[in-house]
Design a protein around this motif. Structure first.
Motif, PDB file in Angstrom:
ATOM      1  N   SER A 217     -27.744  -8.621 -16.576  1.00  0.00           N
ATOM      2  CA  SER A 217     -28.363  -9.894 -16.224  1.00  0.00           C
ATOM      3  C   SER A 217     -28.186 -10.902 -17.362  1.00  0.00           C
ATOM      4  N   GLY A 218     -27.739 -12.085 -16.995  1.00  0.00           N
ATOM      5  CA  GLY A 218     -27.533 -13.141 -17.991  1.00  0.00           C
ATOM      6  C   GLY A 218     -26.363 -12.913 -18.919  1.00  0.00           C
ATOM      7  N   ALA A 219     -25.556 -11.908 -18.680  1.00  0.00           N
ATOM      8  CA  ALA A 219     -24.427 -11.602 -19.564  1.00  0.00           C
ATOM      9  C   ALA A 219     -23.310 -12.619 -19.398  1.00  0.00           C
ATOM     10  N   ASP A 220     -22.588 -12.862 -20.484  1.00  0.00           N
ATOM     11  CA  ASP A 220     -21.424 -13.749 -20.464  1.00  0.00           C
ATOM     12  C   ASP A 220     -20.184 -12.888 -20.250  1.00  0.00           C
ATOM     13  N   LEU A 221     -19.684 -12.878 -19.008  1.00  0.00           N
ATOM     14  CA  LEU A 221     -18.513 -12.089 -18.654  1.00  0.00           C
ATOM     15  C   LEU A 221     -17.327 -12.974 -18.318  1.00  0.00           C
ATOM     16  N   ARG A 222     -17.347 -14.190 -18.805  1.00  0.00           N
ATOM     17  CA  ARG A 222     -16.237 -15.092 -18.548  1.00  0.00           C
ATOM     18  C   ARG A 222     -14.933 -14.519 -19.102  1.00  0.00           C
ATOM     19  N   ASP A 223     -13.900 -14.582 -18.277  1.00  0.00           N
ATOM     20  CA  ASP A 223     -12.557 -14.150 -18.679  1.00  0.00           C
ATOM     21  C   ASP A 223     -12.480 -12.674 -19.075  1.00  0.00           C
ATOM     22  N   ALA A 224     -13.467 -11.886 -18.706  1.00  0.00           N
ATOM     23  CA  ALA A 224     -13.434 -10.450 -19.009  1.00  0.00           C
ATOM     24  C   ALA A 224     -12.526  -9.738 -18.014  1.00  0.00           C
ATOM     25  N   ASP A 225     -11.851  -8.695 -18.482  1.00  0.00           N
ATOM     26  CA  ASP A 225     -10.987  -7.882 -17.623  1.00  0.00           C
ATOM     27  C   ASP A 225     -11.853  -6.792 -17.001  1.00  0.00           C
ATOM     28  N   LEU A 226     -12.031  -6.860 -15.658  1.00  0.00           N
ATOM     29  CA  LEU A 226     -12.912  -5.934 -14.962  1.00  0.00           C
ATOM     30  C   LEU A 226     -12.160  -5.031 -13.992  1.00  0.00           C
ATOM     31  N   ILE A 227     -10.878  -4.870 -14.194  1.00  0.00           N
ATOM     32  CA  ILE A 227     -10.111  -4.039 -13.274  1.00  0.00           C
ATOM     33  C   ILE A 227     -10.645  -2.596 -13.292  1.00  0.00           C
ATOM     34  N   GLY A 228     -11.002  -2.090 -12.120  1.00  0.00           N
ATOM     35  CA  GLY A 228     -11.470  -0.715 -12.018  1.00  0.00           C
ATOM     36  C   GLY A 228     -12.862  -0.464 -12.540  1.00  0.00           C
ATOM     37  N   ALA A 229     -13.574  -1.492 -13.002  1.00  0.00           N
ATOM     38  CA  ALA A 229     -14.939  -1.286 -13.496  1.00  0.00           C
ATOM     39  C   ALA A 229     -15.855  -0.934 -12.330  1.00  0.00           C
ATOM     40  N   ASP A 230     -16.674   0.079 -12.503  1.00  0.00           N
ATOM     41  CA  ASP A 230     -17.585   0.525 -11.450  1.00  0.00           C
ATOM     42  C   ASP A 230     -18.898  -0.242 -11.596  1.00  0.00           C
ATOM     43  N   LEU A 231     -19.119  -1.190 -10.688  1.00  0.00           N
ATOM     44  CA  LEU A 231     -20.280  -2.074 -10.773  1.00  0.00           C
ATOM     45  C   LEU A 231     -21.367  -1.721  -9.764  1.00  0.00           C
ATOM     46  N   ARG A 232     -21.345  -0.513  -9.233  1.00  0.00           N
ATOM     47  CA  ARG A 232     -22.343  -0.149  -8.245  1.00  0.00           C
ATOM     48  C   ARG A 232     -23.763  -0.275  -8.812  1.00  0.00           C
ATOM     49  N   ASP A 233     -24.585  -1.058  -8.115  1.00  0.00           N
ATOM     50  CA  ASP A 233     -25.981  -1.286  -8.480  1.00  0.00           C
ATOM     51  C   ASP A 233     -26.146  -1.926  -9.861  1.00  0.00           C
ATOM     52  N   ALA A 234     -25.074  -2.480 -10.408  1.00  0.00           N
ATOM     53  CA  ALA A 234     -25.185  -3.218 -11.674  1.00  0.00           C
ATOM     54  C   ALA A 234     -25.948  -4.516 -11.413  1.00  0.00           C
ATOM     55  N   ALA A 239     -25.707 -13.701 -14.415  1.00  0.00           N
ATOM     56  CA  ALA A 239     -24.511 -13.460 -15.227  1.00  0.00           C
ATOM     57  C   ALA A 239     -23.433 -14.491 -14.894  1.00  0.00           C
ATOM     58  N   ASP A 240     -22.537 -14.712 -15.840  1.00  0.00           N
ATOM     59  CA  ASP A 240     -21.440 -15.660 -15.648  1.00  0.00           C
ATOM     60  C   ASP A 240     -20.121 -14.887 -15.632  1.00  0.00           C
ATOM     61  N   LEU A 241     -19.507 -14.799 -14.430  1.00  0.00           N
ATOM     62  CA  LEU A 241     -18.230 -14.101 -14.276  1.00  0.00           C
ATOM     63  C   LEU A 241     -17.092 -15.091 -14.013  1.00  0.00           C
ATOM     64  N   THR A 242     -17.283 -16.323 -14.413  1.00  0.00           N
ATOM     65  CA  THR A 242     -16.251 -17.332 -14.230  1.00  0.00           C
ATOM     66  C   THR A 242     -14.941 -16.881 -14.889  1.00  0.00           C
ATOM     67  N   GLY A 243     -13.861 -16.911 -14.117  1.00  0.00           N
ATOM     68  CA  GLY A 243     -12.560 -16.550 -14.669  1.00  0.00           C
ATOM     69  C   GLY A 243     -12.368 -15.071 -14.934  1.00  0.00           C
ATOM     70  N   ALA A 244     -13.295 -14.224 -14.464  1.00  0.00           N
ATOM     71  CA  ALA A 244     -13.149 -12.771 -14.679  1.00  0.00           C
ATOM     72  C   ALA A 244     -11.836 -12.288 -14.081  1.00  0.00           C
ATOM     73  N   LEU A 245     -11.129 -11.435 -14.805  1.00  0.00           N
ATOM     74  CA  LEU A 245      -9.822 -10.964 -14.376  1.00  0.00           C
ATOM     75  C   LEU A 245      -9.922  -9.721 -13.503  1.00  0.00           C
ATOM     76  N   PHE A 246      -9.192  -9.741 -12.385  1.00  0.00           N
ATOM     77  CA  PHE A 246      -9.043  -8.597 -11.491  1.00  0.00           C
ATOM     78  C   PHE A 246     -10.368  -8.138 -10.872  1.00  0.00           C
ATOM     79  N   LEU A 247     -11.321  -9.034 -10.786  1.00  0.00           N
ATOM     80  CA  LEU A 247     -12.578  -8.741 -10.100  1.00  0.00           C
ATOM     81  C   LEU A 247     -12.337  -8.848  -8.602  1.00  0.00           C
TER      82      LEU A 247
END
Length: 299
Positions: A217-234, A239-247
């Motif tokens: 919550s409230g995390a800065d995830l801008r431009d982060a590479d999230l390929i294959g990240a398991d986000l179940r119930d995260a 949070a800011d996922l602007t520009g997140a890669l491979f989301l």
């Protein structure tokens, strides 16, 4: 599709259930759990599959105990197998083709997933130095998806994934190089239930990371590479996922967020977010690992 039209939002890379023979509802297995209300063997039609190959509970999947279906995406493989590989002839019309069709579908699904990621990498302006290799990989995979069933079943998918992953990794590094400061590396990290509230993760790599039930919550995830990240119930509230890669959309659907969560423009805000943005696992249900939901194997 040529290399000049390849982009992540292309219709060929999005599920078109109206032109599919309900393959994800037949070919794939699932087990009774918090994600599925019943057991189903591979090759057996789901009890909710209708004669026209539509889902009888599509608008109320979560309320009916089938939230696992809401976090699956074939990336356009369903209509490719139905209309191209098998020329519009369904498993109901030609039962003898059913087994082969069910075996081909998971292969093409993985190929389409690779196409989707490769297309997104080609959209990254900062990754221009990797575009030549990416275009070559895209065109080769695209041609494979249009080959015969026998040819598709002979594809060495793990080897192809490894090859494409090298290009995607380079594209990611090039694109994230423009992010100021030192980028954190959490590739493949076990962050199950981690307390990352307000974490500064801009430009970080979270490739293949386990973020099940993590508090972002409230995390800065801008431009982060999230390929294959398991986000179940995260928890992605605020949070800011602007520009997140491979989301991908399935990753968002599996997570929890709210109206303050910022997401890439090409993705949709899940309809269930407002009801589950409480900071607790949805409905208090047990989190269970399901390889079908896990998706990509490109950490």
């Amino acid at each position: 599709m040529s290399q000049h039209t390849a982009h992540a939002g292309h219709p060929d890379l999005q599920a078109d259930c109206g032109n599919c023979f309900g393959l994800c509802c037949v070919a794939l297995p699932f087990a009774r759990s918090a994600d599925f209300a019943a057991d189903k063997a591979a090759g057996t039609p789901c009890g909710n599959l209708q004669e026209d190959f539509g889902c009888g509970i599509h608008e109320r999947l979560r309320d009916s105990g089938y939230q696992g279906c809401t976090v699956f995406d074939c990336f356009g493989a369903g209509q490719k197998v139905s209309q191209v590989t098998f020329g519009g002839r369904s498993w109901r019309a030609e039962p003898d083709s059913a087994r082969t069709m069910y075996e081909v579908f998971p292969v093409v699904r993985q190929l389409h997933e690779l196409l989707r990621y490769t297309a997104e990498a080609l959209d990254l302006a900062g990754a221009g130095a990797a575009h030549h290799d990416l275009r070559g990989a895209y065109d080769r995979i695209d041609a494979l998806t249009r080959d015969t069933a026998d040819a598709l079943l002979a594809v060495d998918v793990p080897a192809l994934r490894a090859e494409v992953n090298a290009h995607l990794l380079r594209a990611s590094e090039l694109a994230r190089a423009a992010v100021p400061g030192r980028k954190k590396n959490h590739r493949g990290a076990d962050l199950f239930g981690a307390r990352l509230r307000g974490a500064k993760l801009r430009g970080a790599t979270l490739r293949g990371a386990c973020l099940i039930a993590a508090d972002l919550s409230g995390a800065d995830l801008r431009d982060a590479d999230l390929i294959g990240a398991d986000l179940r119930d995260a928890n992605l509230t605020g949070a800011d996922l602007t520009g997140a890669l491979f989301l991908t959309q399935p990753q968002l659907n599996a997570a929890r967020g709210d109206a303050a969560t910022r997401i890439p423009g090409a993705l949709r805000r899940p309809g269930h977010w407002a009801a589950s943005a409480t900071g607790h696992p949805a409905d208090g249900k047990e989190v269970r690992f399901d390889p079908v939901r896990r998706g990509t194997q490109l950490p």
